[in-house]
Structures are given as structure tokens and as C-alpha cells.
Motif scaffolding. Structure first.
Motif, short mmCIF file in Angstrom:
data_model
loop_
_atom_site.label_atom_id
_atom_site.label_comp_id
_atom_site.label_asym_id
_atom_site.label_seq_id
_atom_site.Cartn_x
_atom_site.Cartn_y
_atom_site.Cartn_z
N CYS A 181 31.29 28.66 47.42
CA CYS A 181 32.36 27.92 47.33
C CYS A 181 33.24 29.30 47.93
O CYS A 181 32.72 30.25 47.52
N LEU A 182 33.01 29.42 49.26
CA LEU A 182 34.15 30.31 50.01
C LEU A 182 35.58 29.93 49.57
O LEU A 182 36.29 28.91 49.90
N ILE A 183 36.56 31.33 48.81
CA ILE A 183 37.53 30.38 48.53
C ILE A 183 38.79 32.01 49.10
O ILE A 183 38.13 32.92 49.44
N SER A 184 39.42 31.75 48.76
CA SER A 184 40.71 33.25 48.94
C SER A 184 41.97 32.29 47.77
O SER A 184 42.36 31.86 48.16
N CYS A 185 41.85 33.70 47.00
CA CYS A 185 42.70 33.39 46.00
C CYS A 185 44.60 33.82 46.44
O CYS A 185 45.23 33.73 45.62
N GLN A 186 43.94 34.81 47.47
CA GLN A 186 45.50 35.18 47.70
C GLN A 186 46.12 34.45 48.45
O GLN A 186 47.41 33.71 48.53
N THR A 187 45.49 33.00 49.79
CA THR A 187 45.99 31.98 50.70
C THR A 187 45.92 30.87 49.84
O THR A 187 45.94 29.24 50.65
#
Length: 475
Positions: free
Chosen positions: A375-381
Motif C-alpha cells: 500500500c502506497l500512502i502519505s500520512c501528510q496528504t
């Protein structure tokens, strides 16, 4: 005011009577009537009634809420209803909600205005005369009503699990249903409703007659799905320092449960939080970053992190996307080094990668064999979080099993231990059935006794103590 009904008698209380004329604020005549009632019914209650074992408690759980339910059960329930809701003549119709002013029997002070319901025996949750007061959920109101009930002769506060225990003893619940009631209290999960119906251990009688040992062994090999559904799936967030593990924890629980800092090694101990993930109970743990350190405190945190990973049902391996090699083969080899048993790969900080590299990485890694879900994620965006939650929910559902399609079997270690004894006893029966009928019969007796300790068909007081000791007050 919205229509409210008892959660235990929702179907029966479909009709709600709004006796508005008699439910207005007490007039002076009503106050006098209540005072006369108290002097004749409360203070002058017969000794047998005053000594009766009638219990009361907050039944809807503690904490702030719009409506709270206070339950009374026992022979003095009618007295409590008369003393506190101003019924000077006959009691209200059974299983019907009436809006009343609820008063203190000692001072006739109006404590609140709410719904009262009367459940005469035996058609009540406990099988006894029972009353429910649906009041406003403020702590002051709840405390005042409970204190007022304590002043009514013959009433005492309930012990933990006492309402459910009385329901069991009255034949309203089986032991498996009573145990399911406790599971629903502990898990706070919508799926616990299926457990509450007694769907703990579903055996086909036909299959048991034909192949009992094989049927029981199949239940014992359920990979603890039922126990996870009851106690929660242990999901551990692990990975290198400063990969964004604490940020992921905060995103999942939607509050700042863990300290987030750009300084590596900020998290030094296990941070736990309970979640309801689409109806499945989850115990989520954030751990210290896995790295070598000369700091004694951080080294202890790393040791605890590794220990928690070993105990996990599912590990979320968080990796900083910016630290991945650019070539897919090298990236895959790097990720394989991070793998744990039953894990999801979470590539965080995807917002730091160029758009083309991000898309290419996500597509190609998902096609690499030997890797778990990536899973490719960004907790920032918040990029990719929705898809990640879908994958996480699917993994948790697989670990628990779905009660909607075949109930979970064993939800407690006690059930598993009794079933193992049952299987051993049946094996004894099969071993001696053609050579020694006495030993074979003893095997059958032991097997039936072991099953009875799950279903409640043997009268063992210690079993009841085990079941009801974990209940909340008011259940």
C-alpha cells in the motif's frame, strides 16, 4: 421527544403511550399523593418485601450520553416504580413507554423527566419483575436517580453481571448466550450481536453422530478466529525509525494518540489504542523504530517492539518510500528483508516521490511475486489511505472470519480447553468401544461433561463464576 424503547424489549415496546396530561409537572395534589404513597408503600413495606433481593444499576454504560438506562429487577421493582414515577393507583401497561416525572422518594423533588417501562415477570430480560428508567445521560441526573433508588426499601446495587446471571438462572438465556452477552460488552462490536445470540459453538448433531472427533478437530483448527473476534485482532505497526509509524497510528485512530516528531527514536515504548474497524475489534500498537542504538531506554523499546511483533496477528511494516531503491528488483529485495509473518507493506511518504515514480513504483511492486499486499500512502496528504483501509479491513476480516457466513466457533480459551478434553474423551471411547465397554462409556461421559461445560448443561457453579466475573455492573 423522540420515541425510545428498551433495547432488550424493542419489539414488545413498539407502542409508546404519551400520557401527556398525567405526565405534566406534578401538581400539589400529586405531591401529596406521592407522599401518602411513600408513607404507606415505601416506609411501611412488608418485612418480606423489604428483605427481598431486588437489584438496580446503570445498564447503558458509563460516560457522557444523550439517554441513560437504569434497570431494576426483583420483587420490589413495582414499589420502586410507584415511589419514583408517581403511580398511586395501578401500574402502567406492561412493555409500554410512558413519559413521567421521576422523583426522589424522600423529598419528592423532581430529578428528571424521562421514560419508564414496566416488565412484569416472567416476560422480562431477567424473568423477574423489572423496571427501566430512561433518563437524561448527565452524570448529575444519573447519580441522583441511583441514590434515590438506593433509598427505596428492598433495593440494593447490583453486582457485576448479576442481571445476566439472573436471566440465565431463570432460563431466559443459555450459558453460551450469557457468555455472548459478556463478549458484546467487551468487544463493543456490531458483530458481537451474533455472539450474543449464542452462536459460539455450532455443531451439527448429524455430523457429531457420524464423525464426532473429526468435527471437533475441525473446530479446534479454526486459527483462533472466534477468540480474535471476541478479544480483538492484535495489529502491530513496525518498521525503521522515522518511517511514519506514529503518524499512521494517529491517522487510524483519528486522534493524536502518539507523539510525532522528525527526530528518530521518539517512540520508545508500545503505544496501544483500541479500534472498531468496520465492526471488527482491533488492538492497534505503535512500536519503537527497529534499529541499533547505544541508548539503554531505546534498546529496551526495540526489544519490546520485536516481542510485540512476534505476538502480532498482523504486522503493518511501514517503510519510508524515499529510502527505497529506484529499481523495482532492488526495491522488492529491500522490502523482502522487512517482511514479518502475516504482514502488510505500507510505503509511507509517497508525497515525497515524483508523480511518475510514484505511479510506476505502486504498479510494478504489486506485480512482484512473493510480496504481501503493498500500500502506497502519505500520512501528510492522506493519499492512498482509503485504499489502505480497504486492504486492512479485508485482512482483519480474514483473521476473524465472518459471522454473517457461519458463526465463529471458539471465542474463549475456556471453550478451547473443554473441547480438547472432549476430543480426548471421544478418542478414548473409540479406542475401547470394541474391547472394554466400561472404559468406552466413561469416555462418552467425559465428552458429554466437557461439552456441557460450554453449553451450560452441567450444573457447575464455578463455570458461572468464570462467565460472569468479567461483566460490567448493570449487565
Amino acid at each position: 421527544m423522540k420515541r425510545l424503547v428498551s433495547h432488550n424489549h424493542a419489539a414488545a415496546a413498539a407502542r409508546v403511550w404519551w400520557d401527556m396530561e398525567s405526565c405534566c409537572a406534578h401538581s400539589q395534589d400529586e405531591v401529596c399523593s406521592v407522599s401518602r404513597l411513600l408513607s404507606s408503600t415505601c416506609d411501611g413495606a412488608p418485612a418480606a418485601l423489604a428483605d427481598a433481593d431486588t437489584i438496580f444499576a446503570l445498564s447503558s454504560g458509563h460516560g457522557r450520553c444523550g439517554v441513560a438506562v437504569v434497570r431494576v429487577s426483583g420483587p420490589a421493582s413495582a414499589t420502586a416504580l410507584r415511589c419514583m414515577a408517581g403511580f398511586t393507583q395501578r401500574l402502567p401497561p406492561p412493555r409500554t413507554a410512558l413519559l413521567r416525572s421521576i422523583t426522589d422518594p424522600r423529598s419528592t423533588e423532581v430529578l428528571d423527566r424521562g421514560l419508564v417501562l414496566w416488565f412484569p415477570a416472567p416476560r422480562s430480560f431477567s424473568g423477574e419483575d423489572s423496571v427501566e428508567f430512561h433518563i437524561h445521560g448527565g452524570p448529575a441526573v444519573i447519580t441522583a436517580v441511583l441514590q434515590a433508588l438506593g433509598s427505596v426499601p428492598g433495593l440494593r446495587p447490583a453486582d457485576a453481571g448479576e442481571f445476566t446471571r439472573r436471566a440465565f438462572q431463570a432460563g431466559k438465556l443459555g450459558l453460551t448466550e450469557a457468555s455472548g452477552e459478556e463478549s458484546s460488552v467487551l468487544t463493543h462490536s456490531e458483530l458481537a450481536w451474533h455472539l450474543k445470540r449464542g452462536e459460539f459453538l455450532e455443531f451439527s448433531q448429524k455430523k457429531l453422530r457420524k464423525e464426532p472427533v473429526r468435527t471437533i478437530e475441525r473446530h479446534l483448527k479454526d486459527e483462533r478466529r472466534g477468540e480474535r473476534l471476541r478479544s480483538g485482532v492484535q495489529v502491530v505497526i513496525a518498521g525503521a525509525a522515522n518511517a511514519g509509524k506514529s503518524s499512521l497510528l494517529n491517522k487510524l485512530c483519528q486522534r493524536p494518540a502518539a507523539i510525532v516528531s522528525p527526530i528518530a527514536g521518539t517512540t520508545r515504548d508500545v503505544v496501544e489504542t483500541a479500534l472498531d474497524l468496520g465492526g471488527f475489534p482491533v488492538l492497534l500498537s505503535d512500536t519503537a523504530g527497529l534499529r541499533d542504538s547505544s541508548d539503554l531506554v531505546e534498546r529496551e523499546g526495540v526489544r519490546r517492539a520485536r516481542e510485540r511483533v512476534e505476538q502480532a496477528d498482523l504486522t503493518l511494516v511501514v517503510v519510508d518510500s524515499a529510502h527505497l531503491p529506484s529499481e523495482v528488483d532492488r526495491a522488492a529485495a529491500f522490502l523482502r528483508e522487512q517482511l514479518r509473518n502475516r504482514c502488510l507493506l505500507v510505503l509511507n511518504k509517497a508525497d515525497l516521490l515524483p508523480e511518475k515514480q510514484r505511479q510506476k513504483l505502486g504498479t510494478e511492486l504489486r506485480g512482484v511475486s512473493g510480496l504481501p499486499a503493498v500500500c502506497l500512502i502519505s500520512c501528510q496528504t492522506n493519499e492512498g489511505l482509503k485504499d489502505f483501509l480497504t486492504v486492512l479491513h479485508s485482512s482483519v476480516k480474514t483473521l476473524c472470519g465472518d459471522p454473517l457466513f457461519g458463526a465463529p466457533t471458539l471465542t474463549q480459551a475456556r471453550h478451547r480447553a473443554h473441547l480438547q478434553r472432549c476430543a480426548a474423551a471421544l478418542a478414548q471411547y473409540q479406542r475401547y468401544r470394541d474391547t472394554d465397554l466400561a472404559l468406552a462409556a466413561e469416555g462418552v461421559r467425559l465428552a458429554v461433561t466437557s461439552l456441557g461445560r460450554i453449553t451450560g448443561r452441567v450444573g457447575a457453579e464455578e463455570i458461572l463464576d468464570i462467565i460472569f466475573k468479567d461483566f460490567c455492573i448493570g449487565k
